[in-house]
Write a protein that holds these residues in place. Structure first.
Motif, PDB file in Angstrom:
ATOM      1  N   THR A 199      77.906 -63.967  27.703  1.00 36.66           N
ATOM      2  CA  THR A 199      78.121 -65.221  26.975  1.00 36.66           C
ATOM      3  C   THR A 199      77.575 -66.438  27.725  1.00 36.66           C
ATOM      4  OG1 THR A 199      80.315 -65.401  27.958  1.00 36.66           O
ATOM      5  CG2 THR A 199      80.166 -64.371  25.788  1.00 36.66           C
ATOM      6  N   ALA A 200      77.022 -66.212  28.903  1.00 34.36           N
ATOM      7  CA  ALA A 200      76.527 -67.337  29.707  1.00 34.36           C
ATOM      8  C   ALA A 200      75.002 -67.422  29.686  1.00 34.36           C
ATOM      9  CB  ALA A 200      77.027 -67.205  31.147  1.00 34.36           C
ATOM     10  N   ARG A 201      74.346 -66.458  29.018  1.00 38.51           N
ATOM     11  CA  ARG A 201      72.872 -66.439  29.004  1.00 38.51           C
ATOM     12  C   ARG A 201      72.340 -66.562  27.578  1.00 38.51           C
ATOM     13  NH1 ARG A 201      69.475 -64.332  32.913  1.00 38.51           N
ATOM     14  NH2 ARG A 201      68.186 -63.484  31.263  1.00 38.51           N
ATOM     15  N   GLN A 202      71.178 -67.163  27.464  1.00 41.44           N
ATOM     16  CA  GLN A 202      70.523 -67.271  26.163  1.00 41.44           C
ATOM     17  C   GLN A 202      69.440 -66.211  26.007  1.00 41.44           C
ATOM     18  OE1 GLN A 202      71.939 -69.468  24.156  1.00 41.44           O
ATOM     19  NE2 GLN A 202      73.221 -70.069  25.889  1.00 41.44           N
ATOM     20  N   ARG A 203      68.971 -65.685  27.137  1.00 37.17           N
ATOM     21  CA  ARG A 203      67.838 -64.745  27.101  1.00 37.17           C
ATOM     22  C   ARG A 203      68.293 -63.345  27.505  1.00 37.17           C
ATOM     23  NH1 ARG A 203      64.597 -66.665  31.411  1.00 37.17           N
ATOM     24  NH2 ARG A 203      66.390 -67.912  31.965  1.00 37.17           N
ATOM     25  N   PRO A 204      67.520 -62.320  27.083  1.00 34.77           N
ATOM     26  CA  PRO A 204      67.903 -60.949  27.456  1.00 34.77           C
ATOM     27  C   PRO A 204      67.632 -60.656  28.927  1.00 34.77           C
ATOM     28  CG  PRO A 204      65.824 -60.940  26.242  1.00 34.77           C
ATOM     29  CD  PRO A 204      66.322 -62.350  26.219  1.00 34.77           C
ATOM     30  N   VAL A 205      68.238 -59.592  29.418  1.00 32.83           N
ATOM     31  CA  VAL A 205      67.919 -59.025  30.728  1.00 32.83           C
ATOM     32  C   VAL A 205      67.030 -57.809  30.460  1.00 32.83           C
ATOM     33  CG1 VAL A 205      68.827 -57.922  32.802  1.00 32.83           C
ATOM     34  CG2 VAL A 205      70.117 -59.783  31.706  1.00 32.83           C
ATOM     35  N   THR A 206      65.844 -57.817  31.054  1.00 35.12           N
ATOM     36  CA  THR A 206      64.901 -56.721  30.807  1.00 35.12           C
ATOM     37  C   THR A 206      65.050 -55.662  31.885  1.00 35.12           C
ATOM     38  OG1 THR A 206      63.358 -58.274  29.794  1.00 35.12           O
ATOM     39  CG2 THR A 206      62.457 -56.146  30.474  1.00 35.12           C
ATOM     40  N   VAL A 207      65.275 -54.420  31.458  1.00 40.39           N
ATOM     41  CA  VAL A 207      65.426 -53.307  32.390  1.00 40.39           C
ATOM     42  C   VAL A 207      64.146 -52.468  32.362  1.00 40.39           C
ATOM     43  CG1 VAL A 207      66.729 -51.218  32.935  1.00 40.39           C
ATOM     44  CG2 VAL A 207      67.926 -53.270  32.168  1.00 40.39           C
ATOM     45  N   HIS A 208      63.445 -52.455  33.500  1.00 41.37           N
ATOM     46  CA  HIS A 208      62.199 -51.713  33.637  1.00 41.37           C
ATOM     47  C   HIS A 208      62.499 -50.375  34.330  1.00 41.37           C
ATOM     48  CE1 HIS A 208      59.884 -55.572  33.073  1.00 41.37           C
ATOM     49  NE2 HIS A 208      60.999 -56.061  33.609  1.00 41.37           N
ATOM     50  N   ALA A 209      62.030 -49.302  33.753  1.00 39.21           N
ATOM     51  CA  ALA A 209      62.256 -47.983  34.360  1.00 39.21           C
ATOM     52  C   ALA A 209      61.375 -46.968  33.643  1.00 39.21           C
ATOM     53  CB  ALA A 209      63.723 -47.584  34.237  1.00 39.21           C
ATOM     54  N   LEU A 210      61.288 -45.772  34.211  1.00 37.38           N
ATOM     55  CA  LEU A 210      60.586 -44.680  33.532  1.00 37.38           C
ATOM     56  C   LEU A 210      61.226 -44.443  32.161  1.00 37.38           C
ATOM     57  CD1 LEU A 210      60.271 -41.981  36.375  1.00 37.38           C
ATOM     58  CD2 LEU A 210      58.390 -43.327  35.386  1.00 37.38           C
ATOM     59  N   PRO A 211      60.444 -44.008  31.172  1.00 29.70           N
ATOM     60  CA  PRO A 211      61.034 -43.698  29.857  1.00 29.70           C
ATOM     61  C   PRO A 211      62.177 -42.701  29.967  1.00 29.70           C
ATOM     62  CG  PRO A 211      58.629 -43.638  29.740  1.00 29.70           C
ATOM     63  CD  PRO A 211      58.973 -43.826  31.189  1.00 29.70           C
ATOM     64  N   GLU A 212      62.049 -41.721  30.873  1.00 31.51           N
ATOM     65  CA  GLU A 212      63.114 -40.714  31.046  1.00 31.51           C
ATOM     66  C   GLU A 212      64.413 -41.379  31.538  1.00 31.51           C
ATOM     67  OE1 GLU A 212      60.044 -40.614  32.250  1.00 31.51           O
ATOM     68  OE2 GLU A 212      59.225 -38.578  32.300  1.00 31.51           O
ATOM     69  N   LEU A 248      65.290 -44.591  31.054  1.00 30.90           N
ATOM     70  CA  LEU A 248      65.834 -45.402  29.952  1.00 30.90           C
ATOM     71  C   LEU A 248      66.544 -44.513  28.938  1.00 30.90           C
ATOM     72  CD1 LEU A 248      62.879 -47.918  29.386  1.00 30.90           C
ATOM     73  CD2 LEU A 248      64.956 -48.219  30.756  1.00 30.90           C
ATOM     74  N   HIS A 249      65.994 -43.316  28.725  1.00 33.80           N
ATOM     75  CA  HIS A 249      66.606 -42.369  27.789  1.00 33.80           C
ATOM     76  C   HIS A 249      68.015 -41.979  28.269  1.00 33.80           C
ATOM     77  CE1 HIS A 249      66.788 -39.234  24.756  1.00 33.80           C
ATOM     78  NE2 HIS A 249      67.182 -38.387  25.694  1.00 33.80           N
ATOM     79  N   ARG A 264      67.281 -55.438  27.174  1.00 31.36           N
ATOM     80  CA  ARG A 264      65.980 -55.086  26.617  1.00 31.36           C
ATOM     81  C   ARG A 264      65.363 -54.005  27.492  1.00 31.36           C
ATOM     82  NH1 ARG A 264      60.469 -56.690  26.179  1.00 31.36           N
ATOM     83  NH2 ARG A 264      60.508 -57.686  28.226  1.00 31.36           N
ATOM     84  N   TYR A 265      64.925 -52.918  26.882  1.00 34.43           N
ATOM     85  CA  TYR A 265      64.338 -51.811  27.631  1.00 34.43           C
ATOM     86  C   TYR A 265      62.820 -51.989  27.741  1.00 34.43           C
ATOM     87  CZ  TYR A 265      68.770 -49.352  26.797  1.00 34.43           C
ATOM     88  OH  TYR A 265      70.089 -48.980  26.744  1.00 34.43           O
ATOM     89  N   ALA A 266      62.286 -51.799  28.928  1.00 31.27           N
ATOM     90  CA  ALA A 266      60.833 -51.919  29.147  1.00 31.27           C
ATOM     91  C   ALA A 266      60.353 -50.709  29.946  1.00 31.27           C
ATOM     92  CB  ALA A 266      60.519 -53.210  29.885  1.00 31.27           C
ATOM     93  N   PRO A 267      59.785 -49.716  29.255  1.00 28.94           N
ATOM     94  CA  PRO A 267      59.301 -48.534  29.969  1.00 28.94           C
ATOM     95  C   PRO A 267      58.163 -48.887  30.926  1.00 28.94           C
ATOM     96  CG  PRO A 267      59.093 -48.275  27.567  1.00 28.94           C
ATOM     97  CD  PRO A 267      59.543 -49.669  27.816  1.00 28.94           C
ATOM     98  N   ILE A 268      58.174 -48.243  32.070  1.00 32.16           N
ATOM     99  CA  ILE A 268      57.099 -48.437  33.041  1.00 32.16           C
ATOM    100  C   ILE A 268      56.626 -47.051  33.478  1.00 32.16           C
ATOM    101  CG2 ILE A 268      58.647 -48.564  35.070  1.00 32.16           C
ATOM    102  CD1 ILE A 268      56.824 -50.795  36.180  1.00 32.16           C
TER     103      ILE A 268
END
Ligand SMILES: [Zn+2]
Ligand SMILES: [Zn+2]
Length: 254
Positions: free
Chosen positions: A71-84, A86-87, A114-118
């Motif tokens: 509730t204190a942020r306006q923007r997402p937190v992006t999580v970068h990781a292998l697709p496996e 994130l799954h 927010r998920y970001a595959p790397i």
């Protein structure tokens, strides 16, 4: 650039915190219990999280980080990781059972997660630092990271056993300053280390023969039960490299 070591233990108890690094003010590398060292303002400033793999000691504080700053942020937190990786997070963590699915909270259109595959070899540039995924070999899909400020690079192995492709990538780095590498177990647990796909001092010594640079070698992920013994065994290694334990709370300038 600064890399602050929030946690670098292979376990908990007392002051021990598990793996988490703060890169500058807005980027986390792994999200173990070390994230709990950050105050509320610092937690709210996190925009990106790079994960080495899905094991709990590296992701334990991610669910509570998102819940705390929601509730204190306006923007997402992006999580970068292998697709496996994130799954695994989607299936087993953010599944409404172990924890709510923050990719659709506060709304489906604007989830805070927010998920970001790397993929291995891929780089993401943030705040002037290039974060590149490096190969690693663990019991589940895993990566390490190269953090390149332009002046110098710090490499973090993640959890790994011997990985020729990791050293090939590390030796190709022109401005290598330091290698943070795990040594979870003491030598008397070599069999367990091999089973769990971690290093012990004997296998660390074999791995460091592959390191062609004169970079400083910083040891992380020591299991608390044998940390003193493991460090003594590392100290006794006949290595041409400068090796020392990484310290929780220290800041690496690079
Ligand atoms: Zn692991
Ligand atoms: Zn680990």
């Amino acid at each position: 650039m600064e890399l602050r070591v929030l946690g670098c233990s292979g376990g908990i108890g007392g002051a021990n915190r598990t793996t988490a690094y703060l890169l500058g003010a807005h980027v986390l590398v792994d999200a173990g219990t070390g994230v709990g060292e950050l105050n509320f303002t610092e937690l709210c400033a996190i925009d990106h999280v790079f994960l080495s793999h899905a094991h709990l000691d590296h992701v334990a504080c991610l669910p509570m980080l998102l819940d705390t700053v929601l509730t204190a942020r306006q923007r997402p937190v992006t999580v970068h990781a292998l697709p496996e990786t994130l799954h695994v997070l989607q299936q087993h963590l953010f599944n409404w059972q172990l924890w709510p699915d923050f990719s659709v909270i506060p709304s489906e259109a604007e989830g805070i997660l927010r998920y970001a595959p790397i993929s291995v070899g891929e780089s993401v540039v943030l705040d002037g630092v290039s974060v590149t995924a490096l190969p690693a070999l663990h019991t589940i899909p895993a990566i390490g990271y190269q953090l390149d400020s332009g002046t110098s690079s710090v490499v973090y192995s993640g959890d790994t056993v011997g990985c020729p492709a990791f050293w090939q990538a590390v030796n190709a780095i022109g401005n290598l300053g330091a290698v943070i590498i795990e040594t979870a177990f003491a030598n008397h647990e070599a069999e367990l280390a091999s089973l769990a796909r971690h290093l012990c001092p004997a296998s660390l010594a074999r791995e460091l023969c592959n390191l062609e640079h004169d970079a400083e070698v910083l040891i992380t992920h020591l299991k608390p039960a044998d940390s003193g013994r493991t460090l003594r065994e590392i100290h006794e290694l006949d290595s041409r490299h400068a090796i020392r334990p990484l310290l929780q709370g220290e800041t690496i300038q690079f």
